[in-house]
Design an enzyme around this catalytic site. Sequence first.
Site, PDB file in Angstrom:
ATOM      1  CD  GLU B  93      -1.397 -12.836  -3.108  1.00  0.00           C
ATOM      2  OE1 GLU B  93      -2.175 -13.179  -4.040  1.00  0.00           O
ATOM      3  OE2 GLU B  93      -0.882 -11.604  -3.081  1.00  0.00           O
ATOM      4  CG  HIS B 163      -3.940  -3.195   4.104  1.00  0.00           C
ATOM      5  ND1 HIS B 163      -5.014  -2.916   3.561  1.00  0.00           N
ATOM      6  CD2 HIS B 163      -3.058  -3.406   3.398  1.00  0.00           C
ATOM      7  CE1 HIS B 163      -4.839  -2.792   2.195  1.00  0.00           C
ATOM      8  NE2 HIS B 163      -3.324  -2.955   1.916  1.00  0.00           N
TER       9      HIS B 163
END
Lengths: 394, 358
Positions: B93, B163
């Site tokens: 990322e 999540h």
Amino acid sequence: MALSYLRSSSSRSVNLLKPLSSSLPLRRPISTDTTPITVETSVPFTSHQCDAPSRSVETNPKELLTFFRDMALMRRMEIAADSLYKAKLIRGFCHLYDGQEAVAVGMEAAITKKDCIITAYRDHCTFIGRGGTLLEVFAELMGRQAGCSKGKGGSMHFYKKDSNFYGGHGIVGAQVPLGCGLAFAQKYSKDETVTFALYGDGAANQGQLFEALNISALWDLPAILVCENNHYGMGTAEWRAAKSPAYYKRGDYVPGLKVDGMDALAVKQACKFAKEHALKNGPIILEMDTYRYHGHSMSDPGSTYRTRDEISGVRQERDPIERIRKLILSHDLATEKELKDIEKEVRKEVDDTITQAKESPMPEPSKLFTNVYAKGLGVESFGADRKEVRATLP
Amino acid sequence: MALRNIIGKRIGNGIGLVGRRSLSTATSDVENRNAKSMNLYSAINQALHLALETDPRAFVFGEDVSFGGVFRCTTGLADRFGKARVFNTPLCEQGIVGFGIGLAAMGNRAIAEIQFADYIYPAFDQIVNEAAKFRYRSGNQFNCGGLTIRAPYGAVGHGGHYHSQSPEAFFCHVPGIKVVIPRSPRQAKGLLLSCIRDPNPVVFFEPKWLYRLAVEEVPEHDYMLPLSKAEVIRQGSDITLVGWGAQLSIMEQACIEAEKDGISCELIDLKTLIPWDKETVEASVRKTGRVLISHEAPVTGGFGAEISASIVERCFLRLEAPVARVCGLDTPFPLVFEPFYMPSKNKVLDAIKATVNY
């Protein structure tokens, strides 16, 4: 586990039609038989910046049968988890390890429970290897109180403090610097133990890994970084994510070893070698060449980025349980029927445990607020209108 | 979903405010020609197709975007625009965002995808220290305005700790970037196109719960919606509710229930969190005298705190009741306890009643 094997072998003694070559009385003490057997690993080790260990691994009948049983248990457990997920008893995420059992089992055979293991989210079998029970696994998967993390963690967060299993991490690659920290503590306490920090081929491209490697090498930490290379980072093949898929070489100045991760004995040899190395010379990378039959998680069928032929090919040629089965049969350590009995028994154990786990209740609602901080430094819980403090929870 | 009907009523900006900060040629009302029924991921997909079509220097990249992405937002892009413009990145990322900043600094439109907002933290340094401050510290010589970071955020029912997070508050604390959150497919397409074409780096959070669930008539043409302009999606006179993203549908259900008790609720979609439209919210609070803010993120330090403080500063004497916040609890986002954690309709309804009856 030794006892259960004895049960099945004593039932066999009734079969009078068995050929004499099966030598009944000589067979029975197999479960405790530790006569050494030497086996060659499937392929030689490839090394980077170090001398590879020998291909000949010492083992014994007891160990081989333990491998067989443990791997059969893990395999059955993962398949049962698959069905439970589809039946919506397990919610959230579920990343299955079947195909990779040899890594968990081989590693345990080489180390003690004082050594630390830390891994990512594909942790059900690693947890079993560390001594976790089936009940803790299924209860945790279903979010029940009897689970190893009291139902608050779920599939990705299994932990076992008394056998130094540091879990169970959701964020890819984040567990590796942690593992190096564990190794530092071990070195500091001088107790001749090491840490195995496991990660996958996808995580191998995370920056924090290189930071951790540099620190471990700089300070000579007894850290063993184990890349469980199942060749797919979710759906991305390794050659599409990494310029150099030779993960054991990624350490550059840190030595590495490439191991056939489907061969439990090769894994055992490599981990033994790595532990000795780490205690003397600092970090080492182990790349376990392994394969997962299931997709990345339960929402991934696993067949859109690889062919079914590939999967069945690996299953036929390299399955870890079949390898041990062939070894046991070729060395005449048990009959086919005995092995099948073990598998049947394992299946029953799994089914019984699932029934038991279903009985366990969900955690109490008040547990939502526990353990956010250390005890005593609680979280305030407000009513819906937030006008008054309703409770200060532990 | 009821929200669809509300949008159909076209409440518009009847309050009398005109967007003062239109930073792009945007239309506040969208004509309904050639509208097709589609869900959130399809709307976002359309927006991306349009973005790449209209600007040859636009790129889409991220983990697994090539085959369509884990939520199908990027389907068809690689086939249509080629692998040189739509490509996968390795699992990194920080690398993705840093790379995007560099690409944008060279004048390209870099549309980076972070697979889940929960994974954005390795990139946090790049966003806060590099992207947000680039124009400022180079005396306007350089900028990475072409950067748009898209990430699915928010609860999905079974997401668990990693999540389901709503990290918008962290980014709202950073001057130099914009944070935009759509509530529905039609909004998402227009807002995303505005974000991509906005000359500032933007973090665009997409409510993942709505990817399939929210279905709406979305015009097929290229249209943009203004940033930093809040929208009053339901008119009322007793209390102002402020929210964004998926939470709005929950709040709307609470409004409908409150209506049965005779409480008339005004519902505002903030859309852009920073820089946020203080004028619209203030005008509404001056009308109603009460305000309630609701978001999924934990209450302490959530963006509701900023809205609350600003409103109190600006409307203190007008307020009839303390500012209410109905938000997620101050715990990590739980797995089995999600129903208790979430700011549900009943919690919002309770707070509405308590505020009105203060």
